[in-house]
Write a protein that holds these residues in place. Structure first.
Motif, mmCIF file in Angstrom:
data_model
loop_
_atom_site.group_PDB
_atom_site.id
_atom_site.type_symbol
_atom_site.label_atom_id
_atom_site.label_comp_id
_atom_site.label_asym_id
_atom_site.label_seq_id
_atom_site.Cartn_x
_atom_site.Cartn_y
_atom_site.Cartn_z
ATOM 1 N N VAL A 183 4.020 2.317 11.412
ATOM 2 C CA VAL A 183 3.758 1.104 10.705
ATOM 3 C C VAL A 183 3.982 -0.055 11.727
ATOM 4 C CG1 VAL A 183 4.361 1.814 8.453
ATOM 5 C CG2 VAL A 183 6.177 1.016 9.881
ATOM 6 N N SER A 184 3.452 -1.268 11.330
ATOM 7 C CA SER A 184 3.600 -2.353 12.335
ATOM 8 C C SER A 184 4.608 -3.271 11.251
ATOM 9 C CB SER A 184 2.342 -3.060 12.348
ATOM 10 O OG SER A 184 1.353 -2.273 13.276
ATOM 11 N N ALA A 205 0.908 -1.123 0.121
ATOM 12 C CA ALA A 205 -0.118 -0.110 -0.064
ATOM 13 C C ALA A 205 0.926 1.316 0.021
ATOM 14 C CB ALA A 205 -1.029 -0.028 1.095
ATOM 15 N N ILE A 260 -4.850 -5.874 5.127
ATOM 16 C CA ILE A 260 -5.620 -5.417 3.962
ATOM 17 C C ILE A 260 -5.729 -4.113 4.051
ATOM 18 C CG2 ILE A 260 -7.821 -5.694 2.683
ATOM 19 C CD1 ILE A 260 -8.286 -8.397 4.077
ATOM 20 N N TRP A 270 -4.697 6.135 0.086
ATOM 21 C CA TRP A 270 -4.636 4.901 0.726
ATOM 22 C C TRP A 270 -5.364 5.335 2.069
ATOM 23 C CZ3 TRP A 270 -4.074 0.329 -1.256
ATOM 24 C CH2 TRP A 270 -3.483 -0.083 -2.187
ATOM 25 N N ILE A 277 4.117 -3.123 7.535
ATOM 26 C CA ILE A 277 2.318 -2.960 7.486
ATOM 27 C C ILE A 277 2.152 -1.738 7.698
ATOM 28 C CG2 ILE A 277 0.505 -4.124 8.442
ATOM 29 C CD1 ILE A 277 1.965 -6.641 8.301
ATOM 30 N N PRO A 278 1.700 -1.011 6.986
ATOM 31 C CA PRO A 278 1.034 0.310 7.286
ATOM 32 C C PRO A 278 -0.462 0.009 7.861
ATOM 33 C CG PRO A 278 0.851 -0.023 4.938
ATOM 34 C CD PRO A 278 1.668 -1.101 5.529
ATOM 35 N N PRO A 279 -1.050 1.249 8.602
ATOM 36 C CA PRO A 279 -2.396 0.881 9.354
ATOM 37 C C PRO A 279 -3.019 0.229 8.284
ATOM 38 C CG PRO A 279 -1.525 2.945 9.659
ATOM 39 C CD PRO A 279 -0.359 2.547 8.770
ATOM 40 N N VAL A 280 -3.740 -1.000 8.797
ATOM 41 C CA VAL A 280 -4.747 -1.794 7.790
ATOM 42 C C VAL A 280 -6.182 -0.965 7.629
ATOM 43 C CG1 VAL A 280 -3.726 -3.859 8.551
ATOM 44 C CG2 VAL A 280 -5.661 -3.381 9.781
ATOM 45 N N SER A 281 -6.783 -1.222 6.549
ATOM 46 C CA SER A 281 -8.113 -0.836 6.233
ATOM 47 C C SER A 281 -8.901 -1.526 5.568
ATOM 48 C CB SER A 281 -8.045 0.721 5.716
ATOM 49 O OG SER A 281 -6.914 0.601 4.444
ATOM 50 N N GLY A 282 -9.039 -2.925 5.849
ATOM 51 C CA GLY A 282 -9.758 -3.842 5.206
ATOM 52 C C GLY A 282 -11.280 -3.679 5.953
#
Lengths: 100, 143, 143, 100
Positions: free
Chosen positions: A70-71, A28, B120, B132, A94-99
């Motif tokens: 980030v993680s 991302a 995700i 994003w 892993i940037p902040p997730v947004s699923g």
């Protein structure tokens, strides 16, 4: 660059620190920042996730600013920045997730 | 148990059928669907990117946590990847349970937890650009 | 808004489509399905009887309460009558909302409230007889 | 039955209490108990839901035992047992509901 010096004859031979190879994955916004989705990184044995980040921030200084936001996952499990890396590990930034 | 990432439209009736077991009296489902706006700004479409292997592993772990906690025998979870149009489902969850309280609570747990720790990422496409989405509060912690 | 009693199988995708509006980001659905047992005793089938005109009026009132309370624009509620086999849906609710918390809460409110005051009665058929189900706590109060 | 008496000439004529007609609906276990799904009931004006129940319990005494465990609707709205009835009302006797 280190000066090339010959060890004194009485000392044991210097053992060069072992190197490890780590595959790093970017996603991302971090993939956009890095301009790539993966790279292979050689680090000295005992290096941590934070060391890997510092190494990559030499090329991409903006990565240092992202680091607190980030993680990280090693081999698909979340870890903290002080986790040690081993040869062959897969490190994901892993940037902040947004699923969802 | 169905746990999947898919680049095809989610087949919701298939997920519901999967959790419709004779011992279940209630089925709760949640669908996340693509809204036409992001805090008022018109959205054209969405894109979802995943760290696929880890995302599936995390989704499976969350479903197993729910199964343990609410003693369920039937859960289905599907998440889309790739490009989605307005109104398409980005995620679908179906939970069957003998009684409705467990079905509602487990379904809510799965979507809430998915949003905090499944790798995700959503990209919102506007008329004049794309971003994003990076929620400030969604950072998973170690371990 | 869809509010209906039906003697035909409930068409769940139709209810979901009905609440899938461009401004909605989450859809919560609940299905009550016929279990194969009643507190352990094997059930062969169910029958539902309704005071039809009042049941539809009460269902509409409950949906309108939910629309008001959670500021919704999309709710669908369908309840079966007649004879149902194991696994068939006796009731289906679909609630669309901009955000998921409202969708879950309104859906839960509708099924919980329906069970207390909509004049519909369930008959459980066993191998050796049948009984009307009469919950002790479900008596609606006046007004 | 009232004795047929002629009013004394000086008194105003006795007005017989007006009668009302109510349609009563039975459902589920109550329909089974009554052996029917509906009946028409004639009551004196001013009769309440409870009066209607008492009247029907003359034929079906078991109805009196059910009365504390059922609800009532007049013209599709829940009412309490002391609600008055009007001519043409539809009274429903509603056993504990079990939809859903």
């Amino acid at each position: 660059m280190m000066a090339k010096t010959k060890p004194p004859p009485s000392a044991p031979p210097l053992v060069a620190p072992a190197a490890i190879s780590v595959r790093v994955l970017f996603f991302a916004s971090v993939a956009d920042l890095m301009g790539e989705r993966r790279r292979n990184l050689r680090l000295t044995a005992g290096a941590t996730v934070a060391d890997a980040l510092r190494d990559m921030a030499i090329d991409v200084p903006e990565l240092a600013a992202r680091a607190p936001h980030v993680s990280f996952a090693v081999n698909e499990s979340f870890v903290s920045a002080d986790a040690p890396l081993s040869n062959g590990d897969e490190l994901a930034v892993i940037p902040p997730v947004s699923g969802g | 148990m169905i746990v999947e990432l898919t680049s095809d439209p989610i087949d919701v009736p298939r997920l519901i059928d999967h959790v419709n077991k004779p011992s279940n009296g209630g089925i709760c489902t949640f669908l996340g669907v693509v809204r036409d706006n992001a805090e008022g700004r018109p959205v054209v479409k969405l894109g979802y990117e995943a760290y696929e292997s880890m995302a599936v592993a995390q989704m499976r772990a969350i479903v197993e946590e729910a199964i343990q906690r609410w003693d369920l025998d039937a859960v289905a979870l599907s998440h889309r990847t790739g490009e989605l149009q307005i109104g398409e489902a980005s995620v679908a969850i179906a939970v069957g349970a003998p009684h409705r309280a467990e079905a509602f609570e487990a379904c809510r747990y799965i979507i809430d937890t998915l949003k905090t720790r499944v790798p995700i990422w959503k990209k919102e496409f506007f008329q004049d650009g794309a971003v994003w989405v990076e929620p400030v509060s969604s950072q998973p912690s170690a371990g």
